[in-house]
Design a protein around this motif. Structure first.
Motif, mmCIF file in Angstrom:
data_model
loop_
_atom_site.group_PDB
_atom_site.id
_atom_site.type_symbol
_atom_site.label_atom_id
_atom_site.label_comp_id
_atom_site.label_asym_id
_atom_site.label_seq_id
_atom_site.Cartn_x
_atom_site.Cartn_y
_atom_site.Cartn_z
ATOM 1 N N ILE A 20 3.730 9.928 8.339
ATOM 2 C CA ILE A 20 2.719 8.875 8.272
ATOM 3 C C ILE A 20 1.325 9.432 8.550
ATOM 4 C CG2 ILE A 20 1.980 6.673 9.227
ATOM 5 C CD1 ILE A 20 4.502 6.594 7.490
ATOM 6 N N GLY A 21 1.221 10.340 9.518
ATOM 7 C CA GLY A 21 -0.092 10.901 9.837
ATOM 8 C C GLY A 21 -0.711 11.634 8.664
ATOM 9 N N ARG A 22 0.114 12.343 7.909
ATOM 10 C CA ARG A 22 -0.414 13.082 6.766
ATOM 11 C C ARG A 22 -0.753 12.165 5.595
ATOM 12 N NH1 ARG A 22 3.534 18.422 6.298
ATOM 13 N NH2 ARG A 22 3.705 18.889 8.539
ATOM 14 N N LEU A 23 -0.256 10.937 5.615
ATOM 15 C CA LEU A 23 -0.474 10.014 4.506
ATOM 16 C C LEU A 23 -1.638 9.067 4.753
ATOM 17 C CD1 LEU A 23 3.257 9.073 3.793
ATOM 18 C CD2 LEU A 23 1.791 10.475 2.329
ATOM 19 N N GLU A 24 -2.354 9.225 5.856
ATOM 20 C CA GLU A 24 -3.415 8.270 6.184
ATOM 21 C C GLU A 24 -4.514 8.246 5.123
ATOM 22 O OE1 GLU A 24 -4.893 9.068 10.029
ATOM 23 O OE2 GLU A 24 -3.137 8.282 11.095
ATOM 24 N N LEU A 25 -4.983 9.437 4.729
ATOM 25 C CA LEU A 25 -6.043 9.496 3.727
ATOM 26 C C LEU A 25 -5.572 8.912 2.398
ATOM 27 C CD1 LEU A 25 -8.881 10.327 2.943
ATOM 28 C CD2 LEU A 25 -8.006 12.619 2.433
ATOM 29 N N PHE A 26 -4.350 9.262 2.014
ATOM 30 C CA PHE A 26 -3.798 8.731 0.769
ATOM 31 C C PHE A 26 -3.698 7.211 0.825
ATOM 32 C CE2 PHE A 26 -0.243 7.225 -1.769
ATOM 33 C CZ PHE A 26 -0.482 7.819 -3.000
ATOM 34 N N THR A 27 -3.240 6.689 1.952
ATOM 35 C CA THR A 27 -3.070 5.242 2.091
ATOM 36 C C THR A 27 -4.411 4.528 1.965
ATOM 37 O OG1 THR A 27 -1.173 5.621 3.548
ATOM 38 C CG2 THR A 27 -2.159 3.425 3.562
ATOM 39 N N SER A 28 -5.415 5.050 2.644
ATOM 40 C CA SER A 28 -6.720 4.388 2.608
ATOM 41 C C SER A 28 -7.343 4.436 1.225
ATOM 42 C CB SER A 28 -7.658 5.056 3.623
ATOM 43 O OG SER A 28 -7.872 6.425 3.280
ATOM 44 N N VAL A 36 6.490 -3.893 -3.903
ATOM 45 C CA VAL A 36 6.608 -4.785 -2.747
ATOM 46 C C VAL A 36 7.430 -4.118 -1.646
ATOM 47 C CG1 VAL A 36 7.516 -7.001 -1.957
ATOM 48 C CG2 VAL A 36 6.307 -6.858 -4.140
ATOM 49 N N ASN A 37 8.506 -3.434 -2.008
ATOM 50 C CA ASN A 37 9.293 -2.707 -1.016
ATOM 51 C C ASN A 37 8.467 -1.598 -0.359
ATOM 52 O OD1 ASN A 37 11.584 -4.247 -1.558
ATOM 53 N ND2 ASN A 37 12.296 -2.863 -3.160
ATOM 54 N N LEU A 38 7.630 -0.932 -1.143
ATOM 55 C CA LEU A 38 6.754 0.105 -0.586
ATOM 56 C C LEU A 38 5.760 -0.496 0.395
ATOM 57 C CD1 LEU A 38 5.558 2.969 -0.513
ATOM 58 C CD2 LEU A 38 4.252 2.384 -2.574
ATOM 59 N N LEU A 39 5.171 -1.630 0.047
ATOM 60 C CA LEU A 39 4.215 -2.272 0.948
ATOM 61 C C LEU A 39 4.896 -2.738 2.234
ATOM 62 C CD1 LEU A 39 2.158 -4.307 -1.660
ATOM 63 C CD2 LEU A 39 1.347 -2.375 -0.318
ATOM 64 N N LEU A 40 6.145 -3.133 2.146
ATOM 65 C CA LEU A 40 6.884 -3.492 3.360
ATOM 66 C C LEU A 40 7.063 -2.270 4.258
ATOM 67 C CD1 LEU A 40 8.458 -5.499 5.064
ATOM 68 C CD2 LEU A 40 10.466 -5.056 3.635
ATOM 69 N N MET A 41 7.341 -1.114 3.651
ATOM 70 C CA MET A 41 7.433 0.122 4.436
ATOM 71 C C MET A 41 6.100 0.449 5.082
ATOM 72 S SD MET A 41 9.687 2.629 1.994
ATOM 73 C CE MET A 41 11.345 2.194 1.467
ATOM 74 N N ILE A 42 5.006 0.305 4.327
ATOM 75 C CA ILE A 42 3.690 0.583 4.894
ATOM 76 C C ILE A 42 3.406 -0.369 6.052
ATOM 77 C CG2 ILE A 42 1.220 0.552 4.375
ATOM 78 C CD1 ILE A 42 1.879 1.424 1.535
ATOM 79 N N GLN A 43 3.780 -1.632 5.882
ATOM 80 C CA GLN A 43 3.573 -2.611 6.938
ATOM 81 C C GLN A 43 4.371 -2.262 8.188
ATOM 82 O OE1 GLN A 43 1.609 -5.158 7.205
ATOM 83 N NE2 GLN A 43 2.459 -6.120 9.043
ATOM 84 N N GLN A 44 5.574 -1.737 8.034
ATOM 85 C CA GLN A 44 6.451 -1.464 9.167
ATOM 86 C C GLN A 44 6.152 -0.138 9.848
ATOM 87 O OE1 GLN A 44 10.238 -1.758 7.152
ATOM 88 N NE2 GLN A 44 10.543 -3.893 7.782
ATOM 89 N N THR A 45 5.698 0.858 9.088
ATOM 90 C CA THR A 45 5.586 2.207 9.646
ATOM 91 C C THR A 45 4.174 2.589 10.075
ATOM 92 O OG1 THR A 45 5.374 3.090 7.386
ATOM 93 C CG2 THR A 45 7.583 3.027 8.351
ATOM 94 N N THR A 46 3.160 2.050 9.421
ATOM 95 C CA THR A 46 1.796 2.445 9.777
ATOM 96 C C THR A 46 1.266 1.591 10.920
ATOM 97 O OG1 THR A 46 0.871 0.951 8.106
ATOM 98 C CG2 THR A 46 1.335 3.205 7.421
ATOM 99 N N GLU A 47 0.323 2.159 11.662
ATOM 100 C CA GLU A 47 -0.249 1.436 12.798
ATOM 101 C C GLU A 47 -1.109 0.263 12.338
ATOM 102 O OE1 GLU A 47 -2.360 4.112 15.258
ATOM 103 O OE2 GLU A 47 -0.604 5.324 15.784
ATOM 104 N N GLU A 48 -1.936 0.492 11.338
ATOM 105 C CA GLU A 48 -2.801 -0.575 10.861
ATOM 106 C C GLU A 48 -2.039 -1.611 10.052
ATOM 107 O OE1 GLU A 48 -5.939 1.158 8.685
ATOM 108 O OE2 GLU A 48 -6.811 2.230 10.400
ATOM 109 N N GLY A 49 -1.032 -1.168 9.294
ATOM 110 C CA GLY A 49 -0.297 -2.103 8.466
ATOM 111 C C GLY A 49 -1.178 -2.687 7.370
ATOM 112 N N LEU A 50 -0.927 -3.931 7.046
ATOM 113 C CA LEU A 50 -1.698 -4.633 6.033
ATOM 114 C C LEU A 50 -2.443 -5.796 6.671
ATOM 115 C CD1 LEU A 50 0.905 -4.858 3.100
ATOM 116 C CD2 LEU A 50 -0.908 -3.176 3.388
ATOM 117 N N LYS A 51 -3.662 -5.990 6.224
ATOM 118 C CA LYS A 51 -4.431 -7.127 6.713
ATOM 119 C C LYS A 51 -3.875 -8.424 6.111
ATOM 120 C CE LYS A 51 -8.600 -4.257 6.968
ATOM 121 N NZ LYS A 51 -9.983 -4.063 6.477
ATOM 122 N N GLU A 52 -4.277 -9.536 6.717
ATOM 123 C CA GLU A 52 -3.740 -10.812 6.262
ATOM 124 C C GLU A 52 -4.153 -11.113 4.828
ATOM 125 O OE1 GLU A 52 -1.215 -13.812 6.601
ATOM 126 O OE2 GLU A 52 -1.601 -12.296 8.133
#
Length: 1227
Positions: free
Chosen positions: A384-392, A414-430
């Protein structure tokens, strides 16, 4: 051996080749393969390996660190050795070159079959390779060539004297295939089997060689050099197959490199431990052994790094953006494996950028592989730490892909976004989650379920923050949050879709009947709107559990339930019945005054196991409570929806299949007695015209309730028919049209007659009773006919629907096979037929544009359209089932084109079924419809726009004759003969000569369906019917040209251009069909007298409001959610510096292929003609250009891709679909 200068020259040539020009057209000049010295047992030096491996000179394109080149420290002999090989004049042979051991064909057959043990095949080949490296490599090369679909073979002479580029060029010129298919493009299960076998072969090969052969500096370097050259070929078969093999080899090498790195770390640790010991305990032999192992492992890692570098830079960097989507998808799929397997070398922004760019790919398979690769990365927490720049950077693009036009891609996103929501600290905004929430209402079930899982995760997170420990209280909070979401989403009529979306992940919560009923029975627990939402969710959950089927629009084929799911369904049904039998009367009592809520609650018993009322003693007492509540609701409500729900429940409870049905009959008979007494109390005053407003209202409400119950229960014992008929006659005579009273009286009378017909079939009454019944039917039809001309919309519409049902029920078809009931047959009078046709023209085939465009107006428009479709379906059934003459269909066919959007499916089905009843007569009616429109046009004044519309109608009706021209031959010939006679009809007094001759232009729209011999007959018939002077008239000439050969698309210039029609005669682009037989040389009307095909149609469903067995949901609007995707490129300008200078993606620009084709020189054309078999395998197909040149179209140089801008999802509608309407209308 080659000298260092020779190696450097070879590498320089290879670098220039890989970096120059377009990635699609560049030909890689492979390194020269040197003849190995067989007498020396040791492997070649490192320079040999580098010469075979290095493909590009830019090291910035590879993520793998390159070790220092030992070749720089060694001096070689003269560079002239081995560099002056010339292209061998020997052509590719088609025989096998292997004299012993396994052959290339043996390996190919094993891969194709998919049944051979691949380990045995690889071991047998390794034995052959160890005996002779050159022969073994040659076998592998020929296997690759054969896997590409090439029938040629690389000979030993070619192998020794030619460079890789020369071998590939020779194979390309000799690629003699009959079609463009090759093993990896063969459709069907053979493709999957071959591809799986090929990948398995490569995997086993690398695994079997990972300890020794992979480091011999001969096999894998030579193999990868050949694959790199093939991957740059313009022949798709070479490029596709070699790229797949290279990527799979790369994956195997990555696995080997990871294993070597782990082994190196372990050995280094042992060395450090041994070295840290005291000199007395330290073993010098052990240290030397470990040091030698470390040195060997480092060399092995360097060897693997060189090969991976060469493959990544030489194949992946160019082919991940290949023209072929399958190649791009393969590259991205393997990149995902490399990133996950070897994150130390690959998991960086320099490799992740390829995934980010291909998220914008135009082909869905590539986007799908990209998203799946990202899923594999985000599920590893340490990444997850290495994917921060890619995610943003790419989160916005990923969010927009939830509306991808390919639902499979959207599901994985949608399954990928659920993983991002569960694994990243920031997750997804409302607001970012807001992109996903509406998809729980999507019609695609997989996407809705994935979105439901995302929504459920968000709801559980909220519950966790509430620190709820008790399961019951946790479920209560769950329902409170779910109710809030349901209300805010503003899709109240789509509760079934929300429940279905959550059913997989939240099935236990949605089955918690105790919590839901407890919340509903609380006095001050929920607000009014929240109660309605929870009640809707509960009813939908009950239906989902009891029926175990998705809602309408989410069906994924006919899938039968397994025994396990059937058992779960039965258990759920039992729990529902046990829980709701005691609770339902209480809920009905609480919400009895609320129309919407009581309608929902009355649906609950339909999902019960009703036998439990009689099989379980303690539940019997609750049956009387339920019957009492139903009777109370009927007395309390006059709303049509509530009464219809009560009637449906009455019909179910009174079914003779249940032992308690006698108790239900008794309860509802008593209710009918009360309602009948109430109506009769006001009847005399109504007949005398002295009833006040209260009396009229009370009588109308009582009659409305009686009509609702009549649809479910036999009313003949109460005998209200005469009273209703007398009431209707008196009201019509006095011109006192009370809408509710008269509509209810019409329904009661019609239901009485319908039940009387059912009893007549079952009981076989006397002849006198049958005559009396027919007399009553005739009287009712006269009353309804009078109502058709009234200015009261509800009365008029109800009379039309009931007329359609009764005429059908008492028609000749209904008593077929019942000679005793022939007396009941009632046929409509001529005046009634005219009234029915006038009703269609005045109230069905009319525009509804004056309705307001707001939400309420749109809903009214949908309701009105649904009513019109129902009325049109009723009229069409009268035609198809013989109540009306088939000629009455002209009133329908004439409007096929103008009202195609609203009624096209119904009219098309009517045309189709009329052909089954009488094909010849149906064709005559089609022609008659056009003749009537043409005559109306002449009467009202000639208008070119009207004429164009008639031709458009003819074009649509022509398509109804199908593609089997021999079967439709007599029909079409009859139609043309009638049309020609009409066109040359003798003019009457006061008319100009041949006023209908322009009708031939309309008739020409059917000419493309004629067989050649019929065309000739019709041409002669036209000459015989047409005056000699008229042969030069434009309409006649146009029709004659339509009878000529189909290839004569346009008129000859010598014929002139006097045609008055603004439309071109359509030319059929169909396969020519020849007739098996002959026709008479004279085209007369004998064919019109041929026998017709009789069709026995099933008994139709009724049109009016008679109770139906299945629940139909009210029509609803279809909200849509759209997205505009701005990302459309694979490249990013700010990242171009990370590519080699020659690897820029070329622009897609429009070129006229016809112009390009015409610019070929004579020499080029001669060269093209000499290699036609090769051109069928290359993308820029000259034959396609020639076709495009003839049509004058512009084509993009790169094939057109699908645009994401069209991506949208339509939320499901509870309206009747066209299929369900047709099933109901023509059952």
């Amino acid at each position: 051996m080659e000298t260092e200068s020779s190696v450097l020259d070879s590498l320089e040539d290879l670098d220039l080749s890989s970096e120059s020009g377009s990635i699609y057209d560049a030909q890689t000049k492979a390194t020269k393969r040197r003849k190995q010295t067989l007498t020396r047992p040791q492997p070649p030096k490192r320079p040999r390996r580098n010469a075979a491996l290095r493909v590009t000179s830019s090291t910035s394109s590879s993520p793998i660190p390159s070790p220092p080149d030992p070749s720089q420290q060694q001096q070689q002999q003269s560079a002239s050795q081995g560099t002056s090989r010339k292209l061998s004049s020997r052509r590719v042979t088609s025989g096998s070159v292997e004299s012993e051991g396994i052959s290339a064909k043996d390996i190919y057959d094993a891969v194709c079959s998919g049944k051979s043990a691949m380990v045995t095949v690889v071991e047998e080949w390794l034995c052959s390779y160890k005996r002779s490296r050159e022969e073994g490599l040659l076998v592998l090369i020929n296997f690759i060539v054969q896997s590409c679909g090439c029938k040629g073979v690389v000979s030993r002479e070619m192998f020794e004297t030619m460079e890789n580029a020369e071998i590939i060029s020779t194979l390309t010129k000799e690629f003699n295939e009959d079609s463009v298919n090759y093993p990896l493009s063969t459709p069907g299960p053979q493709l999957k089997r071959f591809k799986a076998g090929l990948c398995e072969f490569v995997r086993v090969l690398v695994r079997s060689c990972h300890n020794s052969v992979v480091y011999d500096e001969f096999l894998f370097p030579s193999l990868l050099a050949l694959l790199t050259g093939l991957s740059d070929s313009q022949v798709r078969a070479f490029r596709h197959t070699s790229t797949l093999l290279a990527m799979k080899l790369m994956t195997g090498l990555v696995n080997v490199a990871v294993a070597v790195s782990v082994q190196l770390q372990t050995t280094q640790r042992r060395y450090d431990i041994e070295n840290s010991k005291s000199p007395h305990d330290r073993s010098s032999d052990r240290l030397e052994e470990l040091k030698a192992s470390i040195r060997e492992l480092q060399e092995n890692r360097e060897e693997l790094s060189f090969m991976m570098n060469a493959t990544f830079r030489g194949v992946f960097v160019h082919r991940y953006r290949d023209r072929l989507a399958d190649i791009r998808a393969t590259c991205i799929e393997e990149l995902g494996l490399w990133l996950k397997t070897d994150p130390d070398n690959f998991l960086s922004d320099r490799c992740l950028k390829y995934l980010g760019w291909t998220l914008h790919d135009k082909q869905s398979p590539v986007r799908l592989q990209c998203v799946r690769a990202l899923q594999g990365l985000y599920q590893e927490k340490e990444f997850i730490g290495r994917l921060e720049l890619f995610t943003s950077r790419f989160k916005e693009r990923i969010l927009s892909m939830v509306l991808d036009k390919d639902p499979d891609v959207a599901v994985e996103v949608v399954n990928l976004l659920l993983m991002i929501q569960q694994t990243t600290e920031e997750g997804l905004k409302e607001e970012e989650c807001g992109h996903i929430y509406p998809l729980v209402y999507a019609s695609h079930r997989g996407l809705a379920s994935a979105s439901g899982a995302f929504l459920y995760h968000k709801l559980k997170c909220v519950i966790t923050t509430e620190n709820q420990e008790d399961d019951k209280s946790s479920n209560a909070v769950f329902f409170h949050i779910l109710i809030s979401f349901y209300i805010q989403s503003e899709f109240h009529e789509h509760g079934a879709y929300l429940v279905d979306s959550l059913w997989t992940v939240a099935g236990s919560e949605l089955r918690d009947w105790d919590i839901m009923t407890a919340l509903l029975l609380q006095n001050h627990g929920l607000m009014y709107e929240e109660e309605g939402a929870l009640l809707e969710i509960m009813i939908c959950a009950i239906r989902q559990a009891a029926e175990a089927t998705p809602p309408t629009g989410r069906n994924q084929g006919k899938k039968s339930l397994s025994m396990k799911f059937k058992k779960i369904q039965e258990q759920d049904r039992t729990r529902i019945t046990t829980h709701f039998i005691p609770v339902l009367p209480q809920m009905l009592s609480k919400y009895s005054a609320d129309v919407e809520k009581v309608c929902l609650l009355l649906r609950v018993p339909l999902y019960f196991d009703l036998e439990m009322y009689s099989s379980t003693q303690w539940l019997e007492k609750h049956l009387d409570l339920l019957l009492s509540q139903i009777c109370s609701i009927v007395k309390k409500h006059t709303d049509a929806a509530v009464l219809q729900a009560c009637a449906q429940l009455v019909n179910t409870l009174c079914s003779d299949s249940y032992t308690f049905s006698s108790r239900a009959h008794l309860a509802f008979s008593q209710l009918m007695d009360e309602l009948s007494e109430c109506f009769n109390a006001y009847l005399n005053d109504l007949l005398q015209g002295v009833a006040d407003e209260d009396g009229v209202y009370n009588a109308a409400t009582a009659l409305k309730r009686i009509a609702a119950l009549y649809s479910a229960k036999d009313p003949t014992r109460w005998d209200l028919l005469d009273s209703c008929l007398e009431l209707l006659k008196s009201r019509i005579e006095s011109l006192d049209f009370d809408t509710e009273l008269m509509v209810a009286a019409l329904k009661c009378a019609a239901f009485h007659l319908m039940w009387a017909k059912v009893n007549a079939v079952n009981l076989k009454p006397a002849e006198a009773e049958l005559k009396l019944l027919r007399k009553e039917v005739r009287l009712f039809c006269r009353i309804c006919q009078t109502c058709l001309s009234l200015d009261q919309t509800e009365i008029r519409d109800q009379a039309f629907e009931l007329l359609c049902d009764l005429l059908l029920l008492y028609g000749a078809v209904s008593v077929r096979g019942e000679p005793d009931l022939q007396t009941l047959v009632h046929l409509p009078s001529d005046s009634l037929r005219a009234e029915l046709a006038s009703f269609l023209l005045d109230y069905v085939f009319t525009d509804t544009e004056n309705v307001e465009s707001d939400d309420e107006g749109l809903e009214k428009k949908v309701t009105l359209l649904q009513k019109k479709r129902n009325q049109l379906g009723g009229y069409c059934k009268l035609v198809l089932y013989g109540v009306l003459d088939l000629t009455a269909a002209t009133n329908v066919f004439k409007h096929y084109s103008k009202y195609f959007k609203d009624f096209g499916d119904i009219i098309k089905e009517t045309v189709s079924k009329s052909k089954l009843i009488n094909p010849i007569q149906s064709a005559k009616i089609v022609c008659l419809s056009l003749q009537q429109l043409f005559s109306e046009m002449l009467t009202e004044g000639h208008d070119q726009q009207d004429f164009t519309e008639i031709r458009e109608l003819a074009r649509k009706l022509a398509m109804s004759f199908g593609v089997d021209l021999r079967r439709a031959r007599k029909q079409l010939l009859t139609l043309h003969l009638d049309g020609i006679r009409f066109a040359f009809r003798v003019a009457q007094e006061g008319e100009e000569e041949h006023p209908n001759v322009a009708f031939l232009e309309i008739l020409s729209e059917f000419s493309f369906k004629l067989l050649p011999q019929d065309r000739a007959q019709l041409a002669e018939f036209v000459k015989s019917e047409c005056p000699s002077a008229a042969l030069s008239w434009p309409s006649v000439k146009l029709y004659q040209r339509s009878l000529e050969s189909r290839t004569s698309k346009y008129k000859d210039p010598e014929e002139g251009g006097e045609a008055v029609s603004s439309l071109d005669t359509p030319v059929a682009k169909r396969k020519k069909i020849t007739a098996h037989g002959s026709v008479s040389s004279t085209a007369n009307g004998s064919l019109l007298e041929s026998s017709s095909i009789q069709s026995h149609l099933h008994t139709p469903a009724l049109t009016s409001t008679v109770l139906k067995q299945t629940t139909k949901r009210a029509s609803a609007k279809k909200p849509t959610a759209t997205v505009s995707d701005g990302g459309s490129g694979l490249t990013e300008l700010e990242s171009e510096d990370e590519f080699s200078s020659g690897s820029n993606i070329r622009k897609v620009k429009q070129v006229k292929r016809g112009r390009a084709s015409s610019m070929l020189t004579a020499a080029q054309q001669e060269d093209v003609d000499s290699h036609l078999n090769l051109l069928s395998l290359i993308e820029d197909d000259i034959s396609e250009r020639a076709e495009d040149n003839s049509s004058g179209r512009e084509e993009p140089e790169i094939e057109d891709y699908e645009s994401d801008k069209e991506s949208e999802y339509t939320l499901p509608s509870t309206r009747h679909t066209s299929a369900s309407i047709l099933d109901e209308l023509f059952d």
